[in-house]
Design a protein around this motif. Structure first.
Motif, PDB file in Angstrom:
ATOM      1  N   TYR A 270     -21.298 110.062  13.165  1.00 17.29           N
ATOM      2  CA  TYR A 270     -22.778 110.633  13.065  1.00 17.29           C
ATOM      3  C   TYR A 270     -21.909 111.874  11.740  1.00 17.29           C
ATOM      4  N   GLY A 271     -22.935 111.345  10.605  1.00 17.58           N
ATOM      5  CA  GLY A 271     -22.460 112.267   9.745  1.00 17.58           C
ATOM      6  C   GLY A 271     -21.442 112.182   8.561  1.00 17.58           C
ATOM      7  N   LYS A 272     -20.626 111.939   9.273  1.00 17.46           N
ATOM      8  CA  LYS A 272     -19.093 111.497   8.529  1.00 17.46           C
ATOM      9  C   LYS A 272     -18.523 110.066   7.599  1.00 17.46           C
ATOM     10  N   ASP A 273     -18.830 110.188   6.484  1.00 24.68           N
ATOM     11  CA  ASP A 273     -19.099 109.566   5.499  1.00 24.68           C
ATOM     12  C   ASP A 273     -20.348 108.394   5.409  1.00 24.68           C
ATOM     13  N   THR A 274     -21.421 108.695   5.461  1.00 24.30           N
ATOM     14  CA  THR A 274     -22.434 108.007   5.881  1.00 24.30           C
ATOM     15  C   THR A 274     -22.736 107.749   4.233  1.00 24.30           C
ATOM     16  N   ARG A 275     -22.089 108.212   3.039  1.00 22.19           N
ATOM     17  CA  ARG A 275     -22.537 107.651   1.571  1.00 22.19           C
ATOM     18  C   ARG A 275     -21.599 106.408   1.649  1.00 22.19           C
ATOM     19  N   GLY A 276     -21.814 105.314   1.097  1.00 23.65           N
ATOM     20  CA  GLY A 276     -21.382 104.526   0.701  1.00 23.65           C
ATOM     21  C   GLY A 276     -20.110 104.191   1.398  1.00 23.65           C
ATOM     22  N   MET A 277     -19.371 103.484   1.003  1.00 18.67           N
ATOM     23  CA  MET A 277     -18.740 100.844   2.013  1.00 18.67           C
ATOM     24  C   MET A 277     -17.401 102.175   2.395  1.00 18.67           C
ATOM     25  N   ILE A 278     -17.535 103.534   2.251  1.00 18.02           N
ATOM     26  CA  ILE A 278     -16.047 103.731   3.270  1.00 18.02           C
ATOM     27  C   ILE A 278     -15.837 103.370   4.962  1.00 18.02           C
ATOM     28  N   ARG A 279     -17.174 103.809   5.323  1.00 11.88           N
ATOM     29  CA  ARG A 279     -17.417 103.629   6.354  1.00 11.88           C
ATOM     30  C   ARG A 279     -18.599 102.632   6.904  1.00 11.88           C
ATOM     31  N   GLN A 280     -17.853 101.626   7.116  1.00 13.22           N
ATOM     32  CA  GLN A 280     -19.443 100.874   7.872  1.00 13.22           C
ATOM     33  C   GLN A 280     -19.472 100.248   9.142  1.00 13.22           C
ATOM     34  N   HIS A 281     -20.211  99.617   9.500  1.00  7.53           N
ATOM     35  CA  HIS A 281     -20.688  98.740  10.718  1.00  7.53           C
ATOM     36  C   HIS A 281     -19.708  97.128  10.932  1.00  7.53           C
ATOM     37  N   GLN A 282     -19.116  96.405   9.218  1.00  8.54           N
ATOM     38  CA  GLN A 282     -18.774  95.694   8.889  1.00  8.54           C
ATOM     39  C   GLN A 282     -17.984  95.742   7.941  1.00  8.54           C
ATOM     40  N   PHE A 283     -16.249  95.356   8.113  1.00 10.58           N
ATOM     41  CA  PHE A 283     -15.386  95.823   7.181  1.00 10.58           C
ATOM     42  C   PHE A 283     -14.582  94.454   6.447  1.00 10.58           C
ATOM     43  N   ASP A 284     -14.087  93.958   6.072  1.00 13.41           N
ATOM     44  CA  ASP A 284     -12.850  93.023   5.711  1.00 13.41           C
ATOM     45  C   ASP A 284     -11.885  93.985   5.374  1.00 13.41           C
ATOM     46  N   LYS A 285     -10.839  92.750   6.214  1.00 13.46           N
ATOM     47  CA  LYS A 285      -9.128  93.513   5.668  1.00 13.46           C
ATOM     48  C   LYS A 285      -8.190  92.179   5.967  1.00 13.46           C
ATOM     49  N   VAL A 286      -7.136  92.747   5.823  1.00  8.63           N
ATOM     50  CA  VAL A 286      -5.969  91.378   5.311  1.00  8.63           C
ATOM     51  C   VAL A 286      -5.224  92.717   6.231  1.00  8.63           C
ATOM     52  N   GLU A 287      -4.419  91.523   7.878  1.00 10.60           N
ATOM     53  CA  GLU A 287      -3.987  92.712   8.858  1.00 10.60           C
ATOM     54  C   GLU A 287      -2.504  92.316   8.514  1.00 10.60           C
ATOM     55  N   LEU A 288      -1.413  92.934   8.961  1.00  7.06           N
ATOM     56  CA  LEU A 288      -0.351  92.585   9.063  1.00  7.06           C
ATOM     57  C   LEU A 288       0.180  92.712  10.397  1.00  7.06           C
ATOM     58  N   VAL A 289       1.123  91.818  11.138  1.00  8.73           N
ATOM     59  CA  VAL A 289       0.712  91.789  12.256  1.00  8.73           C
ATOM     60  C   VAL A 289       2.824  91.467  12.390  1.00  8.73           C
ATOM     61  N   GLN A 290       3.765  91.927  13.327  1.00  9.35           N
ATOM     62  CA  GLN A 290       4.493  91.654  13.258  1.00  9.35           C
ATOM     63  C   GLN A 290       4.862  91.688  15.141  1.00  9.35           C
ATOM     64  N   ILE A 291       5.636  90.673  15.846  1.00  5.08           N
ATOM     65  CA  ILE A 291       5.977  90.303  17.482  1.00  5.08           C
ATOM     66  C   ILE A 291       7.862  90.464  16.640  1.00  5.08           C
ATOM     67  N   SER A 292       8.031  91.264  17.544  1.00  7.21           N
ATOM     68  CA  SER A 292       9.812  91.704  16.601  1.00  7.21           C
ATOM     69  C   SER A 292      10.527  91.962  17.759  1.00  7.21           C
ATOM     70  N   HIS A 293      11.802  91.785  17.947  1.00  4.73           N
ATOM     71  CA  HIS A 293      12.722  92.278  18.499  1.00  4.73           C
ATOM     72  C   HIS A 293      13.354  93.967  18.970  1.00  4.73           C
ATOM     73  N   PRO A 294      13.210  94.234  19.980  1.00  4.22           N
ATOM     74  CA  PRO A 294      12.460  95.255  20.383  1.00  4.22           C
ATOM     75  C   PRO A 294      13.823  96.571  19.738  1.00  4.22           C
ATOM     76  N   GLU A 295      15.019  96.034  19.508  1.00  8.54           N
ATOM     77  CA  GLU A 295      15.989  96.613  18.677  1.00  8.54           C
ATOM     78  C   GLU A 295      15.961  96.990  17.329  1.00  8.54           C
ATOM     79  N   ARG A 296      14.913  95.577  16.772  1.00 10.43           N
ATOM     80  CA  ARG A 296      15.125  95.958  15.518  1.00 10.43           C
ATOM     81  C   ARG A 296      12.959  96.326  15.040  1.00 10.43           C
ATOM     82  N   SER A 297      12.752  96.702  15.735  1.00  4.52           N
ATOM     83  CA  SER A 297      10.971  96.784  15.296  1.00  4.52           C
ATOM     84  C   SER A 297      10.833  98.015  15.025  1.00  4.52           C
ATOM     85  N   TYR A 298      11.607  99.247  14.702  1.00  3.26           N
ATOM     86  CA  TYR A 298      11.677  99.921  13.060  1.00  3.26           C
ATOM     87  C   TYR A 298      11.570  99.180  12.083  1.00  3.26           C
TER      88      TYR A 298
END
Length: 427
Positions: A270-298
């Motif tokens: 509450y009170g944080k970034d109340t103005r504008g689109m910075i912090r919304q209940h609904q927003f779109d995102k393009v997410e990258l996900v990798q499932i990796s071998h433990p030795e190569r995750s870094y």
RNA sequence: GGAGAGGUGGCAGAGUGGUUGAAUGUACCGGUCUCGAAAACCGGAAAGGUCGCAAGGCCUUCGAGGGUUCGAAUCCCUCCCUCUCCGCCA
């Protein structure tokens, strides 16, 4: 979830590493619980073994046509202690599990120690913030002047922390997501996926949102079947695709990109970034996900970070990369880089992406495994990062590309997605 | 929403209340054969937990949870999911 073996074998070292977060591991409580578990478990298994063998004897005697009433009476007697113990064991095991589900991930050795945002480590700054010959406006004012961003109407329809966009600005929002998907699929080797936006509790537990952070989520009740949760990020459905799976070695790493809406209750902000689109209940995102071998995750994490950075470079937006310190990292992460984009109106860098390696923390909760070189199942490492947050990218473009007259120049990379439109002007 | 059928190992697919953790097939790994491969034949191999230096032992798991039983994949109850038909629907 941490490896229970690690807690049993070297709980002091675990406690020390968690203290950097800071998280106070109750080592004594765990040790006591585990000792109790051990005692009850071995006794239970002893009795189970006895029950199994006497049941087997009954079967054999019956097969020979002998009288089994004495044997059966004896076995029935043993069953009384056993059923009580089995319940007790279940109780203790649930407690151990609940304890472990509450413990955050261990920070990677390369993560700087610190208490909060002020201790994060800046890695690099890319691009130079533009100098304006006028006082730059923030995206909220720009959007209102354009007549294409409307918070009042959104509030009427839903409530605070929602937005309605119209016309070219709505199209720009769509263009941003399309552009990101195209870059990640065509140039970075990610497979695009479309997933459910409502997920079950098992999925939320798998990636670490539950049981600790239920208040950050929106839930949808549905009778006897429990409830659905609205995804706070595509990380949840996408990572959970491999829950309870054993991925063949040669398929690793799995790389997925997913455009989705994200829903967050923003409880406690509450009170944080109340103005504008910075912090919304609904927003779109393009997410990258990798499932990796433990030795190569870094290696994977560095690559994934680079993939997210590419978007900002193509959009010619100034940004910096920081390594989160132990105190600023999320619950499930072993290491996190944040990318922060320059917002002229705030005269500050603001988070636009967060790229993390979770190592086996989520994989252990999910039982997400691969078949290793020896043919044995082994936990994968999971990684993800925003590539990027669409709403905040829109904000950054508006503010960085604004003109003195309040119009917005369309970044070169997005013009093909805007039908060649050069400027967004008041309609 | 109504009616019916079903959920078993990576996949396919048997299964009787009693040495069934589970036939068989297929895929997989190793071997024999071959110049090499294929085919054929022989052998190996489920997952999780726990004890142990180890070898190995023990426990759990046949959609999930309860129940009946000396003993449950097998019988009973509840729930979830899948499929077929009907209805509704973007």
């Amino acid at each position: 979830m941490l490896d229970p073996q690690l807690l049993r074998s070297d709980i002091e070292a675990v406690a020390r590493r968690l203290a950097a977060r800071p998280y106070a591991l109750n080592a004594a409580a765990f040790a006591a619980l585990d000792e109790q578990r051990k005692a009850v478990q071995s006794r239970t298994q002893e009795l189970q073994a006895a029950r199994n063998s006497s049941a087997k004897r009954v079967g054999q005697a019956k097969g020979r046509g002998e009288d089994v009433s004495a044997l059966m009476a004896e076995a029935a007697q043993a069953g009384v202690e056993l059923s009580g113990l089995e319940m007790k064991l279940q109780e203790i095991q649930d407690k151990v599990r609940d304890f472990l589900l509450d413990v955050p991930n261990l920070p990677h050795a390369s993560v700087p120690e610190g208490k909060g945002a002020e201790d994060n480590l800046e890695m690099r700054r890319i691009g130079t913030p533009r100098t304006f010959g006028f006082a730059p406006q923030d995206h909220t004012d720009l959007g209102a002047t354009l007549g294409q961003m409307d918070f009042e109407t959104a509030t009427k329809i839903a409530g605070s922390r929602f937005v309605v966009m119209k016309g070219p600005l709505a199209r720009l929002h769509r263009a941003i997501a399309q552009f990101m998907l195209d870059v990640h699929t065509a140039e970075h080797g990610y497979t695009e996926v479309y997933v459910p936006y409502l997920v079950n509790a098992d999925s939320m537990r798998g990636t670490g949102q539950l049981p600790k952070f239920e208040e950050d989520l929106f839930a949808v009740p549905r009778g006897d079947a429990g409830k659905f949760y609205l995804v706070p990020t595509a990380e949840v459905p996408v990572t959970n695709m491999v829950r309870d799976e054993i991925v063949p070695l040669e398929k690793l790493p799995l790389k997925f990109v997913c455009h989705s809406p994200c829903f967050r209750s923003e409880a406690g902000s509450y009170g944080k970034d109340t103005r504008g689109m910075i912090r919304q209940h609904q927003f779109d995102k393009v997410e990258l996900v990798q499932i990796s071998h433990p030795e190569r995750s870094y290696e994977g994490l560095e690559a994934l970070l680079g993939h997210a950075e590419t978007i900002l470079k193509r959009l010619e937006l100034p940004y910096r990369v920081i390594t989160l310190c132990t105190g600023d990292m999320g619950f499930s992460a072993a290491k996190t880089y944040d990318i922060e984009v320059w917002l002229p109106a705030q005269n500050a860098y603001r988070e636009i992406s967060s790229c993390s390696n979770f190592e086996a923390f989520q994989a252990r909760r999910m039982q997400a495994r691969f078949r290793n070189e020896k043919g044995r199942p082994e936990l994968v490492h999971t990684l993800n990062g925003s590539g990027l947050a669409v709403g905040r990218t829109l904000v950054a473009i508006m503010e960085n590309y604004q003109q003195a007259d309040g119009s917005i120049e369309v970044p070169a990379a997005l013009k093909p997605y805007m039908g060649g439109l050069e400027f967004i002007r008041a309609s």
